[in-house]
Every structure is written in C-alpha cells, then in structure tokens.
Scaffold this motif. Structure first.
Motif, PDB file in Angstrom:
ATOM      1  N   ILE A 256      -1.143   5.223  -7.014  1.00 33.25           N
ATOM      2  CA  ILE A 256      -2.124   5.632  -8.024  1.00 33.25           C
ATOM      3  C   ILE A 256      -2.955   4.432  -8.457  1.00 33.25           C
ATOM      4  O   ILE A 256      -4.185   4.527  -8.573  1.00 33.25           O
ATOM      5  N   GLN A 257      -2.306   3.293  -8.677  1.00 36.12           N
ATOM      6  CA  GLN A 257      -3.025   2.090  -9.099  1.00 36.12           C
ATOM      7  C   GLN A 257      -4.009   1.626  -8.030  1.00 36.12           C
ATOM      8  O   GLN A 257      -5.044   1.041  -8.340  1.00 36.12           O
ATOM      9  N   ALA A 258      -3.707   1.903  -6.770  1.00 38.39           N
ATOM     10  CA  ALA A 258      -4.598   1.536  -5.663  1.00 38.39           C
ATOM     11  C   ALA A 258      -5.578   2.663  -5.343  1.00 38.39           C
ATOM     12  O   ALA A 258      -6.230   2.640  -4.307  1.00 38.39           O
ATOM     13  N   GLU A 259      -5.660   3.649  -6.234  1.00 35.93           N
ATOM     14  CA  GLU A 259      -6.586   4.787  -6.129  1.00 35.93           C
ATOM     15  C   GLU A 259      -6.295   5.713  -4.943  1.00 35.93           C
ATOM     16  O   GLU A 259      -7.200   6.241  -4.319  1.00 35.93           O
ATOM     17  N   PHE A 260      -5.003   5.881  -4.650  1.00 39.30           N
ATOM     18  CA  PHE A 260      -4.588   6.861  -3.644  1.00 39.30           C
ATOM     19  C   PHE A 260      -4.032   8.088  -4.348  1.00 39.30           C
ATOM     20  O   PHE A 260      -3.368   7.974  -5.368  1.00 39.30           O
ATOM     21  N   ASP A 261      -4.297   9.246  -3.790  1.00 44.84           N
ATOM     22  CA  ASP A 261      -3.692  10.486  -4.255  1.00 44.84           C
ATOM     23  C   ASP A 261      -2.628  10.895  -3.243  1.00 44.84           C
ATOM     24  O   ASP A 261      -2.906  10.947  -2.044  1.00 44.84           O
ATOM     25  N   THR A 262      -1.418  11.172  -3.722  1.00 46.09           N
ATOM     26  CA  THR A 262      -0.382  11.676  -2.828  1.00 46.09           C
ATOM     27  C   THR A 262      -0.697  13.131  -2.541  1.00 46.09           C
ATOM     28  O   THR A 262      -0.777  13.945  -3.451  1.00 46.09           O
ATOM     29  N   ILE A 263      -0.906  13.449  -1.272  1.00 46.67           N
ATOM     30  CA  ILE A 263      -1.294  14.815  -0.935  1.00 46.67           C
ATOM     31  C   ILE A 263      -0.148  15.629  -0.349  1.00 46.67           C
ATOM     32  O   ILE A 263      -0.202  16.845  -0.350  1.00 46.67           O
ATOM     33  N   ASN A 264       0.880  14.961   0.119  1.00 53.03           N
ATOM     34  CA  ASN A 264       2.015  15.684   0.683  1.00 53.03           C
ATOM     35  C   ASN A 264       3.253  14.812   0.684  1.00 53.03           C
ATOM     36  O   ASN A 264       3.159  13.596   0.787  1.00 53.03           O
ATOM     37  N   GLU A 265       4.400  15.470   0.580  1.00 51.42           N
ATOM     38  CA  GLU A 265       5.685  14.791   0.674  1.00 51.42           C
ATOM     39  C   GLU A 265       6.526  15.517   1.708  1.00 51.42           C
ATOM     40  O   GLU A 265       6.595  16.740   1.700  1.00 51.42           O
ATOM     41  N   TYR A 266       7.134  14.755   2.575  1.00 48.75           N
ATOM     42  CA  TYR A 266       7.984  15.318   3.616  1.00 48.75           C
ATOM     43  C   TYR A 266       9.388  14.730   3.473  1.00 48.75           C
ATOM     44  O   TYR A 266       9.575  13.531   3.642  1.00 48.75           O
TER      45      TYR A 266
ATOM     46  N   ALA B 131     -11.546  -0.358  21.525  1.00 43.68           N
ATOM     47  CA  ALA B 131     -11.713  -0.859  20.154  1.00 43.68           C
ATOM     48  C   ALA B 131     -10.918  -2.138  19.962  1.00 43.68           C
ATOM     49  O   ALA B 131      -9.805  -2.271  20.449  1.00 43.68           O
ATOM     50  N   THR B 132     -11.501  -3.059  19.266  1.00 43.15           N
ATOM     51  CA  THR B 132     -10.773  -4.273  18.896  1.00 43.15           C
ATOM     52  C   THR B 132     -10.454  -4.176  17.418  1.00 43.15           C
ATOM     53  O   THR B 132     -11.305  -3.823  16.616  1.00 43.15           O
ATOM     54  N   MET B 133      -9.253  -4.477  17.097  1.00 46.10           N
ATOM     55  CA  MET B 133      -8.794  -4.338  15.722  1.00 46.10           C
ATOM     56  C   MET B 133      -8.891  -5.689  15.032  1.00 46.10           C
ATOM     57  O   MET B 133      -8.102  -6.577  15.316  1.00 46.10           O
ATOM     58  N   PRO B 134      -9.872  -5.860  14.148  1.00 44.04           N
ATOM     59  CA  PRO B 134      -9.962  -7.157  13.467  1.00 44.04           C
ATOM     60  C   PRO B 134      -8.796  -7.337  12.505  1.00 44.04           C
ATOM     61  O   PRO B 134      -8.284  -6.377  11.949  1.00 44.04           O
ATOM     62  N   LYS B 135      -8.387  -8.569  12.352  1.00 41.46           N
ATOM     63  CA  LYS B 135      -7.328  -8.872  11.395  1.00 41.46           C
ATOM     64  C   LYS B 135      -7.876  -8.571  10.008  1.00 41.46           C
ATOM     65  O   LYS B 135      -8.941  -9.028   9.643  1.00 41.46           O
ATOM     66  N   ASN B 136      -7.170  -7.770   9.276  1.00 37.58           N
ATOM     67  CA  ASN B 136      -7.697  -7.303   8.004  1.00 37.58           C
ATOM     68  C   ASN B 136      -6.801  -7.757   6.864  1.00 37.58           C
ATOM     69  O   ASN B 136      -5.826  -7.103   6.521  1.00 37.58           O
ATOM     70  N   ASP B 137      -7.136  -8.884   6.266  1.00 33.69           N
ATOM     71  CA  ASP B 137      -6.353  -9.412   5.154  1.00 33.69           C
ATOM     72  C   ASP B 137      -6.485  -8.550   3.913  1.00 33.69           C
ATOM     73  O   ASP B 137      -5.570  -8.479   3.102  1.00 33.69           O
ATOM     74  N   MET B 138      -7.626  -7.884   3.756  1.00 30.94           N
ATOM     75  CA  MET B 138      -7.840  -7.029   2.588  1.00 30.94           C
ATOM     76  C   MET B 138      -6.845  -5.863   2.585  1.00 30.94           C
ATOM     77  O   MET B 138      -6.285  -5.513   1.558  1.00 30.94           O
ATOM     78  N   ARG B 139      -6.626  -5.282   3.753  1.00 28.79           N
ATOM     79  CA  ARG B 139      -5.674  -4.170   3.876  1.00 28.79           C
ATOM     80  C   ARG B 139      -4.270  -4.646   3.511  1.00 28.79           C
ATOM     81  O   ARG B 139      -3.560  -4.000   2.754  1.00 28.79           O
ATOM     82  N   LYS B 140      -3.893  -5.793   4.048  1.00 26.78           N
ATOM     83  CA  LYS B 140      -2.555  -6.330   3.759  1.00 26.78           C
ATOM     84  C   LYS B 140      -2.393  -6.642   2.275  1.00 26.78           C
ATOM     85  O   LYS B 140      -1.349  -6.380   1.690  1.00 26.78           O
ATOM     86  N   ARG B 141      -3.439  -7.191   1.673  1.00 26.01           N
ATOM     87  CA  ARG B 141      -3.371  -7.476   0.234  1.00 26.01           C
ATOM     88  C   ARG B 141      -3.180  -6.195  -0.572  1.00 26.01           C
ATOM     89  O   ARG B 141      -2.407  -6.164  -1.522  1.00 26.01           O
ATOM     90  N   GLN B 142      -3.898  -5.151  -0.185  1.00 29.27           N
ATOM     91  CA  GLN B 142      -3.774  -3.894  -0.909  1.00 29.27           C
ATOM     92  C   GLN B 142      -2.372  -3.316  -0.746  1.00 29.27           C
ATOM     93  O   GLN B 142      -1.760  -2.857  -1.713  1.00 29.27           O
ATOM     94  N   PHE B 143      -1.828  -3.346   0.456  1.00 28.14           N
ATOM     95  CA  PHE B 143      -0.472  -2.837   0.678  1.00 28.14           C
ATOM     96  C   PHE B 143       0.557  -3.676  -0.078  1.00 28.14           C
ATOM     97  O   PHE B 143       1.498  -3.149  -0.646  1.00 28.14           O
ATOM     98  N   LYS B 144       0.382  -4.989  -0.082  1.00 26.25           N
ATOM     99  CA  LYS B 144       1.314  -5.851  -0.816  1.00 26.25           C
ATOM    100  C   LYS B 144       1.248  -5.568  -2.311  1.00 26.25           C
ATOM    101  O   LYS B 144       2.270  -5.589  -2.992  1.00 26.25           O
ATOM    102  N   THR B 145       0.058  -5.295  -2.811  1.00 25.24           N
ATOM    103  CA  THR B 145      -0.100  -4.948  -4.225  1.00 25.24           C
ATOM    104  C   THR B 145       0.662  -3.658  -4.540  1.00 25.24           C
ATOM    105  O   THR B 145       1.338  -3.568  -5.562  1.00 25.24           O
ATOM    106  N   ILE B 146       0.566  -2.679  -3.661  1.00 19.43           N
ATOM    107  CA  ILE B 146       1.301  -1.419  -3.862  1.00 19.43           C
ATOM    108  C   ILE B 146       2.796  -1.705  -3.869  1.00 19.43           C
ATOM    109  O   ILE B 146       3.531  -1.206  -4.728  1.00 19.43           O
ATOM    110  N   LEU B 147       3.269  -2.531  -2.932  1.00 19.52           N
ATOM    111  CA  LEU B 147       4.697  -2.850  -2.860  1.00 19.52           C
ATOM    112  C   LEU B 147       5.175  -3.658  -4.070  1.00 19.52           C
ATOM    113  O   LEU B 147       6.359  -3.611  -4.413  1.00 19.52           O
TER     114      LEU B 147
END
Length: 126
Positions: A28-38, A107-123
């Motif tokens: 929620i703090q990272a502006e995600f909505d949980t849409i399903n739980e399995y 496709a080449t996948m650029p290293k994305n530090d922003m994504r990792k920072r956001q995931f670390k913030t969630i954790l």
C-alpha cells in the motif's frame, strides 16, 4: 538473493500472519493494490502428500492513482512461504512486467536499481 526482476529475503522470528499484514502494508505504501490472494497450502499438500508450512501468493497492481513509469514495476507477485523445519519465512517479490519482457529473446533487460529500491522499501515494512 537478488535478480534483475525479483528480490528474495528470509526472516526468522516472524509469524506468518504478521508477515502477510506487514507486506500488504508495504505494498500500500508503494501504491500497489492487492488484487488477488492465492493460498497454496492445499495445493502443496496434494502435490507432495505431506503437510508443509503455509504458502500464499499476493498478486498486486499499481494503484490507478499512482504514477507508472518504465523504471518502477506496474504489477508484481509476492510469494510468502513458511518453512516449518528451518523456522523461517521466505518472501519473494517478482516484477511481472520485467519478467514478461525477459521472455523476448531480443529484449535487453537494463539493470534497474529503482525497481530494487522499491522492492527493498516494501520489504523494510516486514
């Protein structure tokens, strides 16, 4: 463990329900909505015919109100697994947008530090 499309962390001395509550709050703090739980407990029981710890997958998408860019995930799955014998909880966040682009061999996948920072913030909320 960290990859370009996911991050994984193990926690000791944490109850499963507390981990779920905290990760949902982090989403929620990272502006995600949980849409399903399995809940996967019964699935694993049928698969290996043995009781294992609890397992849950949360499917989340960016809130309609949030700003979406190429640098931040717009959808992710969170996998929570309670490992009873070793007494820890394993949590993995997977960026589904990045994972889908990895399936394109050109496709080449650029290293994305922003994504990792956001995931670390969630954790950090766990």
């Amino acid at each position: 463990m960290e990859y370009n499309h996911c991050i994984n962390k193990r926690y000791n001395n944490l109850y499963f329900d507390e981990a779920i509550r905290n990760i949902k709050y982090g989403l929620i703090q990272a502006e995600f909505d949980t849409i399903n739980e399995y809940v996967l407990d019964e699935y694993f029981y049928q698969l290996i015919e043995e009781k294992v710890g609890r397992s849950l997958v949360l499917a989340a998408d960016k809130s309609k109100l949030s700003e979406i860019s190429d640098l931040t995930p717009s959808s992710c799955n969170v996998i929570l697994i309670e490992v009873v014998n070793m007494q820890f909880i394993d949590i993995t966040l997977i960026d589904l947008t990045a994972l889908a682009s990895m399936s394109d061999p050109k496709a080449t996948m650029p290293k994305n530090d922003m994504r990792k920072r956001q995931f670390k913030t969630i954790l950090n909320y766990v």
